[in-house]
Design a protein around this motif. Structure first.
Motif, PDB file in Angstrom:
ATOM      1  N   GLY A   1       0.874  -1.212  -0.029  1.00 42.28           N
ATOM      2  CA  GLY A   1      -0.131   0.006  -0.144  1.00 42.28           C
ATOM      3  C   GLY A   1       0.855   1.154   0.039  1.00 42.28           C
ATOM      4  N   GLU A   2       2.008   1.287   0.702  1.00 33.48           N
ATOM      5  CA  GLU A   2       2.755   2.431   0.806  1.00 33.48           C
ATOM      6  C   GLU A   2       3.465   2.404  -0.305  1.00 33.48           C
ATOM      7  OE1 GLU A   2       5.263   1.670   4.113  1.00 33.48           O
ATOM      8  OE2 GLU A   2       4.181   2.397   5.659  1.00 33.48           O
TER       9      GLU A   2
ATOM     10  N   ASP B   1       3.237   5.753  -2.853  1.00 31.26           N
ATOM     11  CA  ASP B   1       4.234   6.694  -3.475  1.00 31.26           C
ATOM     12  C   ASP B   1       4.390   6.710  -4.722  1.00 31.26           C
ATOM     13  OD1 ASP B   1       5.246   6.918  -0.648  1.00 31.26           O
ATOM     14  OD2 ASP B   1       6.555   5.190  -0.843  1.00 31.26           O
ATOM     15  N   ALA B   2       3.830   5.684  -5.659  1.00 34.82           N
ATOM     16  CA  ALA B   2       4.036   5.826  -6.839  1.00 34.82           C
ATOM     17  C   ALA B   2       2.723   6.740  -7.473  1.00 34.82           C
ATOM     18  CB  ALA B   2       3.615   4.246  -7.662  1.00 34.82           C
ATOM     19  N   ALA B   3       1.607   6.726  -6.860  1.00 29.88           N
ATOM     20  CA  ALA B   3       0.677   7.614  -7.119  1.00 29.88           C
ATOM     21  C   ALA B   3       1.092   9.078  -7.022  1.00 29.88           C
ATOM     22  CB  ALA B   3      -0.815   7.325  -6.244  1.00 29.88           C
ATOM     23  N   SER B   4       1.628   9.237  -5.823  1.00 35.24           N
ATOM     24  CA  SER B   4       2.398  10.824  -5.539  1.00 35.24           C
ATOM     25  C   SER B   4       3.433  11.317  -6.535  1.00 35.24           C
ATOM     26  CB  SER B   4       2.824  10.723  -3.980  1.00 35.24           C
ATOM     27  OG  SER B   4       2.103  10.549  -3.141  1.00 35.24           O
ATOM     28  N   SER B   5       4.221  10.251  -6.844  1.00 37.31           N
ATOM     29  CA  SER B   5       5.150  10.735  -7.957  1.00 37.31           C
ATOM     30  C   SER B   5       4.321  10.862  -9.407  1.00 37.31           C
ATOM     31  CB  SER B   5       5.990   9.363  -8.213  1.00 37.31           C
ATOM     32  OG  SER B   5       6.755   9.135  -6.904  1.00 37.31           O
ATOM     33  N   LEU B   6       3.328  10.026  -9.549  1.00 47.30           N
ATOM     34  CA  LEU B   6       2.728  10.280 -10.964  1.00 47.30           C
ATOM     35  C   LEU B   6       1.814  11.731 -10.828  1.00 47.30           C
ATOM     36  CD1 LEU B   6       1.793   9.248 -13.716  1.00 47.30           C
ATOM     37  CD2 LEU B   6      -0.280   8.046 -12.437  1.00 47.30           C
TER      38      LEU B   6
END
Length: 52
Positions: free
Chosen positions: A34-35, A39-44
């Protein structure tokens, strides 16, 4: 019976067995996944924001 269907059922059975045998490790693994997704969503989101 289809080989793909058998493999899916074996994978599900393994996951259930693992969760029953080691619930703390399973919870930690889900938390880490989940983390990583967060993190991937935040980077995107940061990437898309920088395009605007």
């Amino acid at each position: 019976m289809n080989l793909k269907k058998i493999l899916v059922w074996l994978a599900v059975a393994f996951v259930v067995f693992y969760v029953i045998q080691q619930p703390e490790s399973s919870a930690a693994m889900v938390r880490n996944a989940g983390e990583a997704l967060g993190d991937a969503a935040s980077s995107l989101a940061a990437f898309v924001e920088s395009l605007v």
